[in-house]
Design an enzyme around this catalytic site. Structure first.
Site, short mmCIF file in Angstrom:
data_model
loop_
_atom_site.label_atom_id
_atom_site.label_comp_id
_atom_site.label_asym_id
_atom_site.label_seq_id
_atom_site.Cartn_x
_atom_site.Cartn_y
_atom_site.Cartn_z
N ASP A 254 -53.84 36.49 50.57
CA ASP A 254 -54.27 37.85 50.23
C ASP A 254 -55.12 38.35 51.40
O ASP A 254 -54.79 38.08 52.55
CB ASP A 254 -55.03 37.85 48.90
CG ASP A 254 -54.93 39.20 48.18
OD1 ASP A 254 -55.02 40.24 48.87
OD2 ASP A 254 -54.79 39.23 46.95
N HIS A 288 -52.96 40.07 53.50
CA HIS A 288 -52.68 41.49 53.25
C HIS A 288 -53.51 42.39 54.15
O HIS A 288 -53.07 43.46 54.54
CB HIS A 288 -52.95 41.83 51.78
CG HIS A 288 -52.00 41.17 50.83
ND1 HIS A 288 -50.74 40.77 51.20
CD2 HIS A 288 -52.13 40.84 49.51
CE1 HIS A 288 -50.13 40.22 50.15
NE2 HIS A 288 -50.95 40.26 49.13
#
Length: 519
Positions: A254, A288
């Site tokens: 993430d 991300h």
């Protein structure tokens, strides 16, 4: 006399070494197993209590492989994980009961114990050249628990619901039902003087390093390597003060580093900002976002410096995100000297529309971005930048300068005011170099594009006012300035070298003033 003082000095040093030795506890001396057998939770707890009873000390892990459950720290304790030592955390969920005070994605809850945990402590450290492994795979399976897999009423979720009947949940309903609340790997609450240095961390079940409400936090020289996995962020300091993150390598499933301060009603009630953060000399390889602010920023974020970092292969580079309902203010952010390569989406994104929501009157629910300055950025990406505010709360006082990037799309600005774009060289082909709509007080200078698409204009404006465009020398352009609609006002174009431009303006030019341009 000299020999007398020399002997006193030697005795003093010897005494200090003996004292140090007495305060360093080797877990093997207490019966720990470093051969991958047995569970060492009780031995480690005994070592911490023993050191704490002496006022503090070091719990030492020599080389070997240790299996353990959660480690609960005490004040003045250092975990020293030596080179060759590996702490492997059990993936038996029952080992992390009883549930403890925690914060989960910006909401205060009672949840599974984090793997390394402490509350209301001071002078704590996790150091060494060893490794800690969260064995997150078993936890990752439960990132989405619902009726389809029959676990919506597991004994753990029922216990969570029993303990959190009065939790102040986020504005969006269903947040508990949507997922199994996995614990953070390392989480400290309300601690002072926290250090995490040199260790390697892998396979986190959820967020990896997650200090909350802490002051004076140093994270230096660490490696975090989580495979593609749900919500396995790298370093997420929430509502902390005086945080330094340096010299680290992060590759996760993430966001790599995220600055947060609580979510929606819970975050606004606590109302503790994230402030005085320095992030420098770090490398982010997968995630991300490279460095992200939000989206949980309801307590506010201020006084942030990000410098001398490399993002290689992240989905986005610098990302600030929020939405209606969050509240909170992000302000006084400085970003400089960043190299970004192979960024999948946007190199720079300031997004106040992270979640869908209808326009509403300004209130405590309304977030705000202001006073953000980004300079000296180079690399390759899909879109160079997107600055997207709200109708009721435009993004304000933003500067992008000395940007040099190869990209597919250029810079997009919407619902913003007091925006400065200066000394920007970006090679884009699919869009105009600069696009702005629903904005005011724009200063656009020294913008260059060497990969021009003759079907696209250099600068495209729609419903903007108070715009200064100057000191530009386009490499080539079919149209220098394209005006969409009839709501543009007070646009001044001056001191530009437009000799490589086929057409200076296109569209309704009634509100455009041209002066001192070379054609």
């Amino acid at each position: 006399m000299k020999f007398y003082y020399l002997n006193l000095l030697l005795l003093s040093l010897l005494f200090s070494n003996i004292t140090l030795a007495q305060h360093t506890i080797n877990v093997l001396d207490l019966g720990a197993k470093n051969d991958s057998t047995g569970l060492n939770t009780d031995v480690i707890r005994k070592a911490i209590l023993q050191a704490s009873s002496k006022g503090g000390g070091t719990v030492y892990f020599p080389a070997g492989k240790y299996i353990t459950g959660p480690i609960h720290m005490k004040s003045n304790i250092t975990l020293f994980i030596d080179a060759g030592a590996e702490l492997h955390f059990s993936d038996n969920f029952d080992h992390y009961l009883p549930m403890v005070e925690s914060r989960w994605e910006g909401t205060e809850v009672t949840n599974f114990s984090p793997f390394i945990y402490g509350t209301d402590l001071e002078n704590i450290a996790i150091v060494g050249r060893g490794k800690i492994d969260g064995h997150g795979k078993n936890w990752w399976k439960f990132s989405e628990v619902d009726v389809r897999n029959g676990l919506q009423n597991s004994k753990w979720q029922l216990e969570f619901k029993r303990l959190n009947k009065d939790v102040l949940a986020p504005d969006l309903p269903g947040w508990v039902e949507r997922g199994f609340l996995r614990p953070p790997f390392i989480q400290f609450l309300r601690c002072n003087n926290l250090q995490i240095k040199d260790i390697t961390i892998v396979n986190s079940p959820f967020w990896t390093i997650n200090p909350q409400y802490c002051e004076n936090v140093l994270i230096d020289g660490i490696t975090i390597n989580n495979p593609p996995s749900p919500n396995s962020d790298g370093i997420n300091p929430e509502s902390c003060r005086n945080v330094r993150i340096a010299n680290s390598f992060i590759s996760v499933g993430d966001d790599c580093i995220t600055i947060k301060s609580g979510k929606d009603r819970s975050g606004r009630k606590v109302n503790i900002p994230a402030e005085n953060y320095t992030i420098t000399n770090c490398t982010m390889m997968r995630g991300h976002g490279g460095v992200v602010i939000g989206s949980e920023m309801s307590g506010g974020v201020k006084n942030i410096v990000i410098s001398n970092c490399i993002f290689d292969g992240t989905d986005r580079g610098i990302r600030m995100k929020t939405a209606r309902g969050r509240g909170g203010v992000v302000e006084n952010v400085r970003v400089s000297n960043i190299v970004m390569r192979n960024i999948r989406d946007q190199a720079i994104v300031l997004d106040m529309r992270y979640a869908k929501g209808d326009q509403e009157p300004v209130s405590e629910r309304t977030p705000k971005f202001k006073d953000i300055f980004i300079s000296n950025v180079a690399g390759s990406t899909n879109r160079v930048a997107r600055i997207s505010g709200l109708e009721e709360m435009p993004i304000e006082n933003i500067s992008l300068s000395n940007i040099n990037m190869q990209a597919t799309s250029g810079i997009l600005v919407e619902y913003a005011r007091k925006i400065s774009l200066y000394d920007i060289q970006i090679d884009v082909h699919n869009t105009p170099t600069i696009q702005a709509s629903n904005a005011e007080f724009l200063d656009i200078q020294k913008i260059q594009n060497y990969n021009v698409n003759n079907q696209k204009s250099h600068i495209q404006l729609e419903n903007v006012s108070q715009v200064n465009i100057s000191n530009n020398f386009p490499f080539k352009s079919s149209t220098f300035l394209e005006l969409l609609g009839s709501e543009n006002k007070q646009i001044t174009v001056h001191n530009n070298n437009l000799k490589n431009t086929t057409k200076v303006t296109q569209g309704n030019t009634q509100q455009v003033t041209l002066s001192n341009n070379i054609q």
